[in-house]
Write a protein that holds these residues in place. Structure first.
Motif, PDB file in Angstrom:
ATOM      1  N   ARG A 198       0.838  -1.208   0.000  1.00 18.32           N
ATOM      2  CA  ARG A 198       0.000   0.000   0.000  1.00 18.32           C
ATOM      3  C   ARG A 198       0.871   1.255   0.000  1.00 18.32           C
ATOM      4  O   ARG A 198       0.625   2.190  -0.760  1.00 18.32           O
ATOM      5  N   HIS A 241       2.451   1.672  -3.353  1.00 19.81           N
ATOM      6  CA  HIS A 241       1.423   2.162  -4.269  1.00 19.81           C
ATOM      7  C   HIS A 241       1.258   3.678  -4.121  1.00 19.81           C
ATOM      8  O   HIS A 241       1.297   4.420  -5.112  1.00 19.81           O
ATOM      9  N   SER A 261      -6.671  -1.430 -11.085  1.00 21.03           N
ATOM     10  CA  SER A 261      -7.380  -1.914  -9.901  1.00 21.03           C
ATOM     11  C   SER A 261      -8.566  -1.003  -9.618  1.00 21.03           C
ATOM     12  O   SER A 261      -8.391   0.160  -9.246  1.00 21.03           O
ATOM     13  N   ARG A 262      -9.774  -1.538  -9.774  1.00 18.44           N
ATOM     14  CA  ARG A 262     -10.985  -0.735  -9.552  1.00 18.44           C
ATOM     15  C   ARG A 262     -11.087  -0.274  -8.098  1.00 18.44           C
ATOM     16  O   ARG A 262     -11.562   0.821  -7.826  1.00 18.44           O
ATOM     17  N   ALA A 263     -10.651  -1.100  -7.180  1.00 18.89           N
ATOM     18  CA  ALA A 263     -10.783  -0.773  -5.758  1.00 18.89           C
ATOM     19  C   ALA A 263      -9.927   0.434  -5.369  1.00 18.89           C
ATOM     20  O   ALA A 263     -10.290   1.175  -4.450  1.00 18.89           O
ATOM     21  N   ARG A 276      -8.699   2.766  -7.764  1.00 20.75           N
ATOM     22  CA  ARG A 276      -8.605   3.709  -8.886  1.00 20.75           C
ATOM     23  C   ARG A 276      -8.771   5.162  -8.439  1.00 20.75           C
ATOM     24  O   ARG A 276      -8.015   6.039  -8.861  1.00 20.75           O
ATOM     25  N   SER A 307      -5.774   6.373  -6.643  1.00 21.69           N
ATOM     26  CA  SER A 307      -4.662   6.427  -7.600  1.00 21.69           C
ATOM     27  C   SER A 307      -4.715   7.696  -8.436  1.00 21.69           C
ATOM     28  O   SER A 307      -3.693   8.368  -8.638  1.00 21.69           O
TER      29      SER A 307
END
Length: 151
Positions: free
Chosen positions: A11, A14, A127-129, A131, A134
């Protein structure tokens, strides 16, 4: 390592990667251009485009380009005297290896870093979760340095 620790590290990776991705791309591209001194008239073969000069200034000076002070031209006699020691020193020195192989490597490194960063952005946005966060981090990573340039 424990699964929770790995999840936490992923995480943070990311978040940090997306926040710094725009500047990583900027520095990789501007560094590649500077490797061949394209921000200078002698490297570009004429007056370089303003965008190259601007990128180089942000890369080297952490700010937009400043007006250069115009230096008074030196008399012709002084210029010839200044060149003598340099010519004499180079005549006695050993032949230096060509910098071209390392310059090519640096440009390849810049290309690889850019492609890796773009790939990371694509993976993160897939990654939709994550997005929304991001996109927010990418936007902040673009806006914050621009604001800091003008403070």
């Amino acid at each position: 390592m424990r699964p929770n620790t790995l999840r936490l590290l992923r995480r943070y990776h990311h978040y940090l990667g997306l926040f710094f991705a725009p500047m990583i791309l900027l520095f990789a591209i501007s560094g590649a251009l500077q490797t061949f001194r394209l921000q200078e008239a002698k490297g570009y073969g004429g007056t370089p485009p303003n965008w190259i000069v601007w990128l180089a200034s942000v890369h080297k000076d952490q700010g937009p380009p400043r007006e250069r002070k115009v230096e008074k031209p030196k008399p012709a006699g002084d210029a010839a005297e200044a060149q003598k020691p340099r010519a004499e020193a180079s005549a006695g020195s050993a032949k230096r290896p060509s910098p071209l192989p390392l310059k090519i490597f640096v440009v390849l490194l810049s290309i690889a870093l850019s492609l890796s960063t773009i790939t990371g952005i694509v993976i993160a946005l897939a990654s939709r979760a994550m997005r929304r966060i991001s996109i927010i981090l990418l936007a902040l990573g673009t806006v914050v340095p621009i604001v800091l340039l003008w403070i």
